[in-house]
Design a protein around this motif. Structure first.
Motif, mmCIF file in Angstrom:
data_model
loop_
_atom_site.group_PDB
_atom_site.id
_atom_site.type_symbol
_atom_site.label_atom_id
_atom_site.label_comp_id
_atom_site.label_asym_id
_atom_site.label_seq_id
_atom_site.Cartn_x
_atom_site.Cartn_y
_atom_site.Cartn_z
ATOM 1 N N HIS A 19 0.700 -1.254 0.047
ATOM 2 C CA HIS A 19 0.059 0.038 0.018
ATOM 3 C C HIS A 19 1.076 1.141 0.028
ATOM 4 O O HIS A 19 2.007 1.399 0.541
ATOM 5 C CB HIS A 19 -0.888 -0.012 1.149
ATOM 6 N N PRO A 20 0.495 2.317 -0.619
ATOM 7 C CA PRO A 20 1.438 3.699 -0.525
ATOM 8 C C PRO A 20 1.679 4.011 0.536
ATOM 9 O O PRO A 20 2.756 4.570 0.920
ATOM 10 C CB PRO A 20 0.499 4.494 -1.304
ATOM 11 N N ILE A 21 0.789 3.665 1.646
ATOM 12 C CA ILE A 21 1.028 4.200 3.059
ATOM 13 C C ILE A 21 2.297 3.585 3.661
ATOM 14 O O ILE A 21 3.187 4.213 4.270
ATOM 15 C CB ILE A 21 0.228 3.789 4.124
ATOM 16 N N ALA A 22 2.517 2.279 3.209
ATOM 17 C CA ALA A 22 3.704 1.673 3.599
ATOM 18 C C ALA A 22 5.125 1.877 3.164
ATOM 19 O O ALA A 22 6.251 1.880 3.734
ATOM 20 C CB ALA A 22 3.655 -0.105 3.065
ATOM 21 N N LEU A 23 4.838 2.584 1.937
ATOM 22 C CA LEU A 23 6.123 3.186 1.182
ATOM 23 C C LEU A 23 6.039 4.716 1.449
ATOM 24 O O LEU A 23 6.791 5.333 0.747
ATOM 25 C CB LEU A 23 5.966 2.944 -0.280
ATOM 26 N N ASN A 24 5.646 5.273 2.390
ATOM 27 C CA ASN A 24 5.465 6.677 2.898
ATOM 28 C C ASN A 24 4.978 7.687 1.724
ATOM 29 O O ASN A 24 5.477 8.771 1.709
ATOM 30 C CB ASN A 24 6.738 7.113 3.366
ATOM 31 N N LEU A 25 4.224 7.140 0.874
ATOM 32 C CA LEU A 25 3.844 7.992 -0.106
ATOM 33 C C LEU A 25 2.405 8.666 0.213
ATOM 34 O O LEU A 25 1.916 9.614 -0.585
ATOM 35 C CB LEU A 25 3.503 7.120 -1.448
ATOM 36 N N LEU A 26 1.750 8.042 1.228
ATOM 37 C CA LEU A 26 0.499 8.677 1.761
ATOM 38 C C LEU A 26 0.671 8.646 3.370
ATOM 39 O O LEU A 26 1.423 7.594 4.033
ATOM 40 C CB LEU A 26 -0.751 7.884 1.248
ATOM 41 N N PRO A 27 0.072 9.649 4.006
ATOM 42 C CA PRO A 27 -0.028 9.538 5.603
ATOM 43 C C PRO A 27 -1.023 8.213 5.940
ATOM 44 O O PRO A 27 -1.718 7.782 5.335
ATOM 45 C CB PRO A 27 -0.454 10.791 5.728
#
Length: 184
Positions: A26-34
């Motif tokens: 998920h983008p959250i895991a890659l710090n792309l989303l909070p």
């Protein structure tokens, strides 16, 4: 997974139909989303490949106004669970609100442990059986009892449990754990 996700496996491109843990990454895991409740269901698309039995993410596209695309090189994916992949769409059967696995000629389940492919299950015969029953009129996609029968058959055929998280709380916990895997 809202947008089409792709996986290159044995030099062929497959559609990812479902992932056992709902998200492979998920983008959250890659710090792309909070890590916030408001963004956990935000649409995005990922492309992956398998090389030497290891799962890698190639790119991720966030569905924003300008479609932000992030590319990665040699970014190993730390995923545990099964992924259902398919290629060669024969006829579009809609089952439980999305294109069903039995719509495709080639369907496989890939089982991963810490991002390493440990098993591949060929599901072509099981999907052919469902298609034939529908084509011969033995089962239909408009009858509740037939849908229940197809669902039961698919649940017994697949190794993975592809039901999504029902609560935001459980999904948030899973995303926190995923984020920790990528920060380590």
């Amino acid at each position: 997974m809202d947008l089409k996700q792709k996986l290159i496996y044995k030099d062929k491109e497959y559609d990812i139909l479902s992932a056992e843990q709902e998200y492979i990454v998920h983008p959250i895991a890659l710090n792309l989303l909070p890590l916030e409740k408001e963004v956990i269901r935000k649409s995005f698309q990922c492309n992956y490949h398998i090389e030497n039995y290891k799962l890698y993410i190639d790119d991720i596209t966030l569905a924003t106004d300008e479609k932000l695309k992030y590319s990665f090189q040699n970014q190993k994916v730390s995923y545990n669970g099964a992924i259902l992949i398919a290629e060669k769409l024969l006829k579009e059967y809609i089952f439980e609100g999305r294109i069903a696995g039995f719509s495709y000629q080639n369907v496989y389940e890939l089982v991963f442990e810490d991002g390493i492919l440990i098993a591949t299950i060929d599901q072509r015969k099981a999907m052919l059986r469902i298609r034939k029953n529908i084509e011969l009129g033995l089962r239909g996609l408009s009858e509740k009892k037939d849908l229940r029968c197809i669902r039961r058959f698919m649940n017994s055929s697949f190794v993975g449990d592809y039901r999504p998280y029902k609560t935001t709380k459980r999904l948030m916990k899973y995303l926190k754990e995923m984020k920790a895997d990528y920060e380590a």
